[in-house]
Design an enzyme around this catalytic site. Structure first.
Site, PDB file in Angstrom:
ATOM      1  N   ARG A   2       3.089   4.258   4.791  1.00 51.27           N
ATOM      2  CA  ARG A   2       2.890   4.442   6.233  1.00 51.27           C
ATOM      3  C   ARG A   2       3.916   3.626   7.011  1.00 51.27           C
ATOM      4  O   ARG A   2       4.203   2.492   6.647  1.00 51.27           O
ATOM      5  CB  ARG A   2       1.483   3.975   6.611  1.00 51.27           C
ATOM      6  CG  ARG A   2       0.445   5.039   6.443  1.00 51.27           C
ATOM      7  CD  ARG A   2      -0.937   4.497   6.654  1.00 51.27           C
ATOM      8  NE  ARG A   2      -1.123   3.741   7.887  1.00 51.27           N
ATOM      9  CZ  ARG A   2      -2.301   3.296   8.308  1.00 51.27           C
ATOM     10  NH1 ARG A   2      -3.392   3.530   7.603  1.00 51.27           N
ATOM     11  NH2 ARG A   2      -2.407   2.608   9.422  1.00 51.27           N
ATOM     12  N   ARG A  25       0.817  -1.216   0.000  1.00 54.43           N
ATOM     13  CA  ARG A  25       0.000   0.000   0.000  1.00 54.43           C
ATOM     14  C   ARG A  25       0.852   1.268   0.000  1.00 54.43           C
ATOM     15  O   ARG A  25       1.865   1.342   0.669  1.00 54.43           O
ATOM     16  CB  ARG A  25      -0.888  -0.022   1.252  1.00 54.43           C
ATOM     17  CG  ARG A  25      -1.777   1.169   1.413  1.00 54.43           C
ATOM     18  CD  ARG A  25      -2.943   0.868   2.306  1.00 54.43           C
ATOM     19  NE  ARG A  25      -2.598   0.790   3.718  1.00 54.43           N
ATOM     20  CZ  ARG A  25      -3.479   0.602   4.683  1.00 54.43           C
ATOM     21  NH1 ARG A  25      -4.759   0.436   4.391  1.00 54.43           N
ATOM     22  NH2 ARG A  25      -3.115   0.545   5.943  1.00 54.43           N
TER      23      ARG A  25
HETATM   24  P1  AMP Z   1      -5.695   3.186  10.812  1.00 59.73           P
HETATM   25  O1  AMP Z   1      -5.203   4.322   9.968  1.00 59.73           O
HETATM   26  O2  AMP Z   1      -7.180   3.163  10.966  1.00 59.73           O
HETATM   27  O3  AMP Z   1      -5.127   1.865  10.359  1.00 59.73           O
HETATM   28  O4  AMP Z   1      -5.102   3.447  12.291  1.00 59.73           O
HETATM   29  C1  AMP Z   1      -3.711   3.495  12.519  1.00 59.73           C
HETATM   30  C2  AMP Z   1      -3.411   3.323  13.994  1.00 59.73           C
HETATM   31  O5  AMP Z   1      -4.000   4.387  14.744  1.00 59.73           O
HETATM   32  C3  AMP Z   1      -3.969   2.049  14.628  1.00 59.73           C
HETATM   33  O6  AMP Z   1      -3.108   0.935  14.428  1.00 59.73           O
HETATM   34  C4  AMP Z   1      -4.031   2.458  16.103  1.00 59.73           C
HETATM   35  O7  AMP Z   1      -2.744   2.458  16.686  1.00 59.73           O
HETATM   36  C5  AMP Z   1      -4.465   3.920  16.012  1.00 59.73           C
HETATM   37  N1  AMP Z   1      -5.937   4.072  16.035  1.00 59.73           N
HETATM   38  C6  AMP Z   1      -6.727   4.502  15.001  1.00 59.73           C
HETATM   39  N2  AMP Z   1      -8.020   4.545  15.366  1.00 59.73           N
HETATM   40  C7  AMP Z   1      -8.061   4.127  16.663  1.00 59.73           C
HETATM   41  C8  AMP Z   1      -9.118   3.934  17.603  1.00 59.73           C
HETATM   42  N3  AMP Z   1     -10.418   4.163  17.293  1.00 59.73           N
HETATM   43  N4  AMP Z   1      -8.784   3.472  18.837  1.00 59.73           N
HETATM   44  C9  AMP Z   1      -7.500   3.244  19.182  1.00 59.73           C
HETATM   45  N5  AMP Z   1      -6.456   3.403  18.332  1.00 59.73           N
HETATM   46  C10 AMP Z   1      -6.729   3.845  17.087  1.00 59.73           C
END
Ligand code: AMP
Length: 220
Positions: A163, A128
């Site tokens: 990322r 990605r």
């Molecule tokens: P994402 O971009 O949705 O894959 O989120 C990246 C990272 O942000 C995750 O692996 C978590 O460490 C943190 N994160 C995002 N959303 C949440 C949430 N609702 N609760 C806790 N950690 C979050």
């Protein structure tokens, strides 16, 4: 209407969320993007969460709720939003519901769970690339959706970036976190009759399936 996007990393929450957000004219709010922006800008919140995110662990519920409650006060989400990656735990889902009641929101919450085989998830994530322009945020894949020009976004011309948590090792941790936390979250939305499960191996079919659910909702 608040559409909650639930799914393992790489299940398509972001890509599908953005498309649906354009079609329904609802703001797309990615909790991961908000958190990464805090890290980039070295805010107090950013400093607290950097290590947690790099390890693929979940940020604690109190901090997440502080961030989202602030975001939900903005006028651009008064008619609802696409909530991508939030809630991720049952506690977050319950506090969201309570918060919407507290602010007398008449907007309903619908939850969509996206399901993809795990082998596919790893391939999706390690390949990605994301547009570095946060207003654009287009997502590419070196196997299935290559940019026309290497490293450059087709849509806005910005640089594509990978990322830091999109490595195989961190993804395994993120998947473990997902499985540990999603069970209660999904049970909560099942018990409140808000959950719709969508196979997101094929994005177009997944989007059609969401539209079908939303159309049925309008008819009833
Ligand atoms: P994402 O971009 O949705 O894959 O989120 C990246 C990272 O942000 C995750 O692996 C978590 O460490 C943190 N994160 C995002 N959303 C949440 C949430 N609702 N609760 C806790 N950690 C979050």
């Amino acid at each position: 209407m608040y559409l909650v996007m639930i799914g393992a990393p790489g299940a398509g929450k972001g890509t599908i969320g953005k498309i649906i957000s354009n079609e329904l004219c609802l703001k797309h709010i990615s909790m991961g993007d908000i958190l990464r922006e805090n890290i980039k800008n070295e805010t107090e919140i950013g400093k607290k969460i950097q290590d947690v995110i790099e390890k693929g662990l979940l940020v604690n519920d109190d901090l997440i709720m502080e961030v989202i409650k602030e975001r939900l006060t903005k006028p651009d989400v008064s008619k609802g939003a696409i909530l991508d990656g939030f809630p991720r735990t049952e506690v977050q889902a319950k506090v969201l519901q309570k918060h919407l009641e507290d602010i007398n929101s008449t907007q309903e919450v619908m939850a969509f769970e996206f399901v993809v085989p795990e082998e596919e998830i790893i391939i999706r994530i390690v390949n990605r690339l994301n547009c570095s322009n946060k207003e654009c945020g287009e997502i590419y894949n070196l196997k299935t959706k290559q940019p026309k020009q290497e490293g450059i976004c087709d849509i806005c011309g910005s640089k594509l970036i990978k990322r830091e948590d999109d490595t195989e090792e961190v993804v395994k941790n993120r998947l473990k976190q997902y499985h540990e936390n999603s069970k209660d979250l999904l049970e909560y939305y099942t018990n409140t009759n808000k959950l719709h499960t969508i196979n997101s191996s094929n994005l177009e079919i997944a989007i059609d399936a969401i539209k079908e659910v939303l159309n049925k909702k309008e008819v009833n």
